[in-house]
Design an enzyme around this catalytic site. Structure first.
Site, short mmCIF file in Angstrom:
data_model
loop_
_atom_site.label_atom_id
_atom_site.label_comp_id
_atom_site.label_asym_id
_atom_site.label_seq_id
_atom_site.Cartn_x
_atom_site.Cartn_y
_atom_site.Cartn_z
N ASN A 121 -1.77 0.09 -2.88
CA ASN A 121 -1.57 1.47 -2.43
C ASN A 121 -0.96 2.38 -3.48
O ASN A 121 -1.42 3.49 -3.68
CB ASN A 121 -0.77 1.48 -1.12
CG ASN A 121 0.58 0.82 -1.25
OD1 ASN A 121 0.78 -0.04 -2.11
ND2 ASN A 121 1.50 1.21 -0.43
N GLU A 160 9.28 -7.30 -1.19
CA GLU A 160 9.29 -5.91 -0.71
C GLU A 160 8.08 -5.78 0.20
O GLU A 160 6.94 -5.77 -0.27
CB GLU A 160 9.20 -4.93 -1.88
CG GLU A 160 10.45 -4.86 -2.71
CD GLU A 160 11.63 -4.28 -1.95
OE1 GLU A 160 11.44 -3.70 -0.86
OE2 GLU A 160 12.77 -4.42 -2.44
N CYS A 205 4.34 1.95 2.24
CA CYS A 205 5.28 1.13 3.02
C CYS A 205 6.30 2.00 3.74
O CYS A 205 6.81 1.64 4.79
CB CYS A 205 5.98 0.13 2.11
SG CYS A 205 6.73 0.89 0.67
P1 NAD Z 1 -1.23 -7.93 0.90
O1 NAD Z 1 0.02 -8.64 1.22
O2 NAD Z 1 -2.46 -8.31 1.58
O3 NAD Z 1 -1.55 -8.06 -0.68
C1 NAD Z 1 -0.61 -7.76 -1.67
C2 NAD Z 1 -0.83 -8.65 -2.89
O4 NAD Z 1 -0.55 -10.00 -2.56
C3 NAD Z 1 -2.27 -8.63 -3.41
O5 NAD Z 1 -2.21 -8.72 -4.82
C4 NAD Z 1 -2.86 -9.89 -2.80
O6 NAD Z 1 -3.95 -10.38 -3.53
C5 NAD Z 1 -1.67 -10.84 -2.86
N1 NAD Z 1 -1.64 -11.89 -1.86
C6 NAD Z 1 -1.96 -11.79 -0.53
N2 NAD Z 1 -1.71 -12.96 0.08
C7 NAD Z 1 -1.19 -13.80 -0.84
C8 NAD Z 1 -0.73 -15.16 -0.80
N3 NAD Z 1 -0.74 -15.86 0.32
N4 NAD Z 1 -0.25 -15.70 -1.94
C9 NAD Z 1 -0.22 -14.99 -3.07
N5 NAD Z 1 -0.65 -13.71 -3.19
C10 NAD Z 1 -1.13 -13.13 -2.08
O7 NAD Z 1 -0.86 -6.42 1.06
P2 NAD Z 1 -1.81 -5.18 1.34
O8 NAD Z 1 -2.14 -5.16 2.78
O9 NAD Z 1 -2.90 -5.10 0.37
O10 NAD Z 1 -0.75 -4.01 1.00
C11 NAD Z 1 -0.17 -3.29 1.95
C12 NAD Z 1 1.14 -3.90 2.42
O11 NAD Z 1 2.10 -3.83 1.38
C13 NAD Z 1 1.73 -3.11 3.56
O12 NAD Z 1 2.27 -4.00 4.52
C14 NAD Z 1 2.83 -2.31 2.90
O13 NAD Z 1 3.86 -1.90 3.76
C15 NAD Z 1 3.31 -3.26 1.86
N6 NAD Z 1 4.01 -2.53 0.80
C16 NAD Z 1 5.36 -2.67 0.68
C17 NAD Z 1 6.06 -1.95 -0.28
C18 NAD Z 1 7.55 -2.06 -0.42
O14 NAD Z 1 8.08 -1.70 -1.46
N7 NAD Z 1 8.29 -2.54 0.58
C19 NAD Z 1 5.35 -1.08 -1.11
C20 NAD Z 1 3.98 -0.95 -0.95
C21 NAD Z 1 3.31 -1.70 0.00
#
Ligand code: NAD
Length: 484
Positions: free
Chosen positions: A153, A251, A285
């Site tokens: 994002n 995070e 997020c």
């Molecule tokens: P996601 O968790 O599906 O993916 C994020 C990353 O993790 C990607 O690079 C993905 O390939 C990797 N990934 C996914 N599952 C994994 C696993 N089991 N092992 C290792 N790597 C893995 O997230 P998304 O849906 O693409 O992103 C949106 C989410 O991120 C929302 O929930 C949002 O709130 C959160 N987010 C949090 C923050 C924060 O700072 N708190 C900031 C931005 C986004």
């Protein structure tokens, strides 16, 4: 390697230099569906290679002077600022960012690099008092190799906020960007740092999906994982990392409340609320998920927010529209499912609820109650859900009933009363008289509960806490004497 020359990195990744691997994938525009570029896709075996390179490059990098490490990060910030249009365009094309959001993100990335360049120079320990005649001190030493796993994002800042401080403090980094934003959240960041003089091997990028991320978490020579993404993925990563006793910074998601108190200016509140829910199509997020509005202002607030939603167009970033596309069809369908399930459960749709291709109309759900999907779940789309409240105790209960705890906004005519109220709210971040979305490189950023367990991002102290280990060192002139 030119930071802006696509033909230099096309079909490759940055792994001990720009190399091709067996497989490639395309970066695809969510606005048009067209292919923008191709990049090399890593396998779990490539994660091992990336770690080999990082382990051997880290020792030399950690022993370079702090001035030198600082200078690399400063130069990277300057390159980015001089050529900001390159990353802005990729954020628009690949991540579906509207021009204003793309510009904001690039500014934040530069700011993160500036801050990290100073982190390289700040004191990194304490002289301790000791009951014995010796020098006793604690100092922070690099952890070695930091694994960074980042989301789609805000792909550039959410990767750089870990990469830059980790490098500043003498670590090497292996980065696994989200496969939907490999260029803006991976290859371009490597290209900027390379051009700034970062030695080869200190940063390596392993493009790919979950299996590549899992291989990074499983790699025993990577003692710290810095993960930003969804709560379910964070849980899976924490479990895997826990078995290897890793430090895992998480995070995660949010379901952030914007509280509109009885004495708030309702017009200003609705404007702030629209920004909090609709910026970057709600894919943040910190997005305002729940608008908790005092019953005396409720009808007016619903009307104002619905009017605003109906007037904000979504379209391709190149058209200058303030909202862009949702990242992909799966994510769009999730958003739509929350809206339809909430309406089925009794919520009232007062704006939006429709989409064309990946462009989801800004939407407002009124009369949302606990138990409705829009109240309970992180939506990650441009959907504002509104719930009335009457007493402060009821409000506190509503806010704290969410398992998430990332960011809260309180809008009021009495800022000090809100300051006192904030103490009763479970949240890593509280903004009084602002909406829920904000970030600054020097401020401690992070959540509680299902929003994260890591140390905070932002500021020297948090950087040092996240990306170093503590070492207690004593030193005396002669070998200590013992009766044995
Ligand atoms: P996601 O968790 O599906 O993916 C994020 C990353 O993790 C990607 O690079 C993905 O390939 C990797 N990934 C996914 N599952 C994994 C696993 N089991 N092992 C290792 N790597 C893995 O997230 P998304 O849906 O693409 O992103 C949106 C989410 O991120 C929302 O929930 C949002 O709130 C959160 N987010 C949090 C923050 C924060 O700072 N708190 C900031 C931005 C986004």
């Amino acid at each position: 390697m030119g930071f802006f020359a696509q033909h230099d990195w096309e079909g490759r990744t940055y792994l001990g230099g720009w190399i091709e691997l067996g497989a490639t994938a395309d970066a695809v525009s969510p606005s048009t569906g067209e292919s923008l570029a191709s990049f090399a896709v890593a396998s779990p075996a490539d994660v091992e290679t990336a770690t080999d390179l990082a382990v051997s490059a880290q020792r030399t990098w950690a022993s370079t002077s702090p001035e030198e490490r600082s200078a690399v990060l400063r130069r990277a910030a300057a390159i980015l600022e001089d050529q900001r249009g390159v990353l802005e365009r990729w954020l628009q094309d690949e991540a579906g960012s509207a021009p204003g959001k793309a510009a904001f993100e690039v500014g934040l990335v530069a700011s993160e690099l500036h801050l990290a360049s100073a982190t390289a120079m700040v004191p990194y320990g304490q002289v301790l008092r000791s009951g014995r005649p010796r020098l006793s001190l604690s100092r922070r030493v690099p952890v070695g190799v930091v694994g960074v796993i980042s989301p789609f994002n805000f792909p550039a800042i959410l990767a750089m906020r870990s990469i830059a401080p980790a490098l500043a403090l003498g670590n090497a980094v292996v980065l696994k960007p989200d496969p939907r934003t490999t260029i803006a959240g991976g290859l371009l960041l490597a290209a900027v740092l390379e051009e700034a003089g970062l030695p080869v091997g200190v940063l390596n990028v392993v493009p790919g999906g979950t299996e590549v991320g899992a291989a990074l978490v499983d790699e025993p020579r990577v003692p710290v994982i810095s993960f930003t993404g969804s709560t379910p993925a964070g849980r899976a990563i924490a479990e895997r990392g826990g078995r290897l006793l890793k430090r895992v910074h998480l995070e995660l998601g949010g379901n952030n409340a914007l509280v509109v108190l009885e004495d708030a200016d309702v017009e200003a509140a609705a404007s702030a609320g629209a920004w909090g829910s609709f910026l970057h199509q709600g894919q943040i997020c910190m997005t305002t998920g729940r608008h908790l509005v005092h019953e005396s202002l409720y009808d007016r607030y619903v009307a104002l927010l619905s009017e605003k939603a109906a007037r904000i167009p979504a379209g391709p970033p190149a058209s200058g529209a303030p909202l862009g596309p949702i990242i992909d069809a799966g994510q769009r369908d999730k958003v739509h499912s929350v809206v339809t399930r909430s309406v089925d459960a009794g919520a009232r749709l007062t704006a939006g609820g429709t989409y064309e291709a990946l462009f989801y109309a800004p939407s407002v759900l009124a009369d949302v109650a606990p138990g409705h999907a829009a109240f309970e779940e992180e939506i990650f789309g441009p959907v504002a859900s509104i719930t009335p409240f009457s007493t402060t105790d009821q409000l506190v209960q509503l806010v704290n009933s969410s398992p998430y705890g990332l960011s809260i906004g309180i809008l009021t005519g009495d800022a000090y009363a809100a300051f006192e109220l904030a103490e009763r709210l479970s949240s890593g971040i509280v903004h009084i008289n602002d909406q829920t979305v904000d970030d600054e490189a020097q401020a401690p950023f992070g959540g509680v509960g299902a929003s994260g367990t890591g140390v905070r991002f932002g500021g020297h102290e948090a950087n040092i806490e996240a990306f170093t280990e503590t070492q207690w060192v004593t030193m005396q002139a002669r070998i200590a004497e013992y009766p044995f």
